[in-house]
Design a protein around this motif. Sequence first.
Motif, PDB file in Angstrom:
ATOM      1  N   ASP A  93       0.836  -1.198   0.000  1.00  0.00           N
ATOM      2  CA  ASP A  93       0.000   0.000   0.000  1.00  0.00           C
ATOM      3  C   ASP A  93       0.873   1.251   0.000  1.00  0.00           C
ATOM      4  N   PHE A  94       0.269   2.365  -0.443  1.00  0.00           N
ATOM      5  CA  PHE A  94       0.979   3.645  -0.504  1.00  0.00           C
ATOM      6  C   PHE A  94      -0.014   4.779  -0.338  1.00  0.00           C
ATOM      7  N   ILE A  95       0.347   5.747   0.501  1.00  0.00           N
ATOM      8  CA  ILE A  95      -0.366   7.024   0.584  1.00  0.00           C
ATOM      9  C   ILE A  95       0.662   8.126   0.389  1.00  0.00           C
ATOM     10  N   ALA A  96       0.436   8.984  -0.606  1.00  0.00           N
ATOM     11  CA  ALA A  96       1.393  10.038  -0.917  1.00  0.00           C
ATOM     12  C   ALA A  96       1.347  11.142   0.129  1.00  0.00           C
ATOM     13  N   GLY A  97       2.541  11.551   0.554  1.00  0.00           N
ATOM     14  CA  GLY A  97       2.674  12.669   1.472  1.00  0.00           C
ATOM     15  C   GLY A  97       3.856  13.539   1.093  1.00  0.00           C
ATOM     16  N   TRP A  98       4.105  13.616  -0.189  1.00  0.00           N
ATOM     17  CA  TRP A  98       5.237  14.402  -0.690  1.00  0.00           C
ATOM     18  C   TRP A  98       4.907  15.891  -0.728  1.00  0.00           C
ATOM     19  N   ASP A  99       5.927  16.717  -0.475  1.00  0.00           N
ATOM     20  CA  ASP A  99       5.894  18.087  -0.956  1.00  0.00           C
ATOM     21  C   ASP A  99       5.994  17.985  -2.472  1.00  0.00           C
ATOM     22  N   VAL A 100       4.961  18.426  -3.174  1.00  0.00           N
ATOM     23  CA  VAL A 100       4.856  18.164  -4.614  1.00  0.00           C
ATOM     24  C   VAL A 100       6.032  18.758  -5.380  1.00  0.00           C
ATOM     25  N   ASP A 101       6.452  19.978  -5.030  1.00  0.00           N
ATOM     26  CA  ASP A 101       7.561  20.607  -5.757  1.00  0.00           C
ATOM     27  C   ASP A 101       8.859  19.819  -5.593  1.00  0.00           C
ATOM     28  N   THR A 102       9.056  19.261  -4.405  1.00  0.00           N
ATOM     29  CA  THR A 102      10.278  18.483  -4.162  1.00  0.00           C
ATOM     30  C   THR A 102      10.326  17.250  -5.044  1.00  0.00           C
ATOM     31  N   LEU A 103       9.229  16.491  -5.080  1.00  0.00           N
ATOM     32  CA  LEU A 103       9.214  15.287  -5.909  1.00  0.00           C
ATOM     33  C   LEU A 103       9.316  15.642  -7.385  1.00  0.00           C
ATOM     34  N   GLN A 104       8.664  16.710  -7.819  1.00  0.00           N
ATOM     35  CA  GLN A 104       8.745  17.088  -9.234  1.00  0.00           C
ATOM     36  C   GLN A 104      10.170  17.470  -9.605  1.00  0.00           C
ATOM     37  N   GLN A 105      10.877  18.138  -8.685  1.00  0.00           N
ATOM     38  CA  GLN A 105      12.272  18.468  -8.952  1.00  0.00           C
ATOM     39  C   GLN A 105      13.111  17.210  -9.125  1.00  0.00           C
ATOM     40  N   VAL A 106      12.854  16.202  -8.286  1.00  0.00           N
ATOM     41  CA  VAL A 106      13.567  14.926  -8.391  1.00  0.00           C
ATOM     42  C   VAL A 106      13.270  14.269  -9.736  1.00  0.00           C
ATOM     43  N   ILE A 107      11.988  14.238 -10.100  1.00  0.00           N
ATOM     44  CA  ILE A 107      11.594  13.619 -11.370  1.00  0.00           C
ATOM     45  C   ILE A 107      12.295  14.294 -12.548  1.00  0.00           C
ATOM     46  N   ASP A 108      12.319  15.612 -12.533  1.00  0.00           N
ATOM     47  CA  ASP A 108      12.810  16.363 -13.681  1.00  0.00           C
ATOM     48  C   ASP A 108      14.327  16.431 -13.774  1.00  0.00           C
ATOM     49  N   ASN A 109      15.016  16.213 -12.647  1.00  0.00           N
ATOM     50  CA  ASN A 109      16.446  16.525 -12.646  1.00  0.00           C
ATOM     51  C   ASN A 109      17.366  15.468 -12.078  1.00  0.00           C
TER      52      ASN A 109
END
Length: 609
Positions: A294-310
């Motif tokens: 199971d998974f429930i997201a609790g990310w700071d969205v900008d932080t994860l997007q930065q990881v994805i993009d860079n």
Amino acid sequence: MHFTKATFLAAFASTSSAYSATGRTFAVNHFYGKGPLTQGRMDPIISPGVASGHVHAIQGGNAFALSMTDDQALGSTCTSSLVKNDKSNYWTPSLYFKDPQTGSLESVDMFYMNVYYFFEATTDKIEAFQPGHRMVIGNPELRSPPATGGKSILDLNDGTPQPVQWTCPRSNTNSPLYPVNSDGLHGAGIQDPGNAGAGVGFPDQNCDGYASPLRADIHFPSCYNPAAGLDNYKENMQFPTNGNCPTGWVHTPHLFYEVYWNTPVFASRWTQGQGTQPFVLSNGDPTGYGLHADFIAGWDVDTLQQVIDNCNAGDSGMDKCPGLIGGLNDPSTSCNIASPIQETIFGTMSALPGNNPIGQWGVAPAGAPAASNASGPVATSTAAPAVSSATSAVGKVASTPVADPVSASSVPVLSQAASSQAAVPTTLAVSSTAPIASSTGSSPAAGTTPVTVPVASGGDSVATTWASYTTLVYTTVTNSGSVAAPTSTGTSSSTVAAGWSSLGCYQDVANNRVMTGIELANIGNHQVTNTKCVAYCAKAGYSMAGTEFGGQCFCANSLRVTTKLDDSKCNMPCEGDSTQICGGGATLSVYSMGESTSRRSMRIRGSRL
């Protein structure tokens, strides 16, 4: 120069994307601290507000509770993820060992866990999880192998998804991991035809590869249907087709859980290669087919997007991503909470927590719904061909959860406030006068002698991280699996060198080592003896030496808080000399320079709580 969150985003906005249409990139999310965040019968997705049907091991933010709103994880005051801005929660069923001789059940410690964030080759834009995004994968009711066999399938173009496997690294691969021509219905699973170290269902071999005991491998789909919604875990996700998601769907990171269980400590208590195995999941599954997550997201969205993009940090870890927003947690600390379900889940017991009956190979639990697809619903799109629900494949969790044998009203539950606060782990639950608790979190076993020590004010901090245990070495006494009978139990010699004496047998803790001066001294593969370990530590300037698992050597000048055990708990012959005993499973044979009975020579230190 001071970088704010905004300047980090601006700095990375002009760089090229870390993911592409031609190849996979990824970053591993590591955890740290004293064990998982918590373990208990908690599942806010499947069984919100009540005790869940079985025990789970949970990582992530400490706002985890019996019930969770979409943004609740973001309110965590700490997280077991090394990345501060990841307060998501990740969980799987716990594992137990069923003793072939007595039928009793014993909890198996989680060795460590990794969560891979894969950014697969795609022409889609990969987007961060939104807070409260819920996912469930695997079917806890399965007791039969998938029709697709032992291989992993993660794209709809390749057939019905098969996202769940077991991996079993071994030091000796002369014999197959699974019985040849196994049908997966009579005591052991089925080999992956493309991977000699993996398959579906539990193998009938001991897993003792380098830092890699038995491992649960669980893949999540990466295509999110916003029309279904964040909370609709039964219908909101599916696997991609040729790497892409249907039009109108959101392509999220592909999550992959690696969960390592400390199974080698039980290797001497069952016979390998006989078509049966002794492990059982907490939901009563002796087959391993019912593995799920199971998974429930609790990310700071900008932080994860930065990881994805860079970031394409790979196995080095997400914590190595450049300019990571929010930074990292202090690995010398720990983030843990107590389970609100007050019951025995560690140690030895006569039945699984929740009184879950242990099932049979090939026989689904009574009243279990028919298996459904692991991929969730399939969009009516030419890009996503329909998958037959009649196919017997590992599926998503059934719409009707397993009935909880214990009524919710009969289970004492802590307050929500208590369940969302960090709690002192029971492994170090000591006071200035209290005996030291067992490392399993339960009361010390019969025959143990608790050591009472004062806790030093501002004592030693924990210097290791959860992720660092990829460097641990597991060894077996012999490659054949047979163990030569030692000449005696416990430490075979009270004196191994002039001026050195035995202190006896002590409990060790994999994620908070008792001896930390030198961990895993390089004496040579299969060459460890107490004599050599003492000589090595003495030469390195240490006054204490300890051996463990028959083939590991540790050095220190003092011990962390621990429990003194009966000498019989140290029972593994030394790999370099079978007439000596070199500790046991998570137990140390400890030697000290000087008088063995003096408090001075023991030098057991307190730990910061």
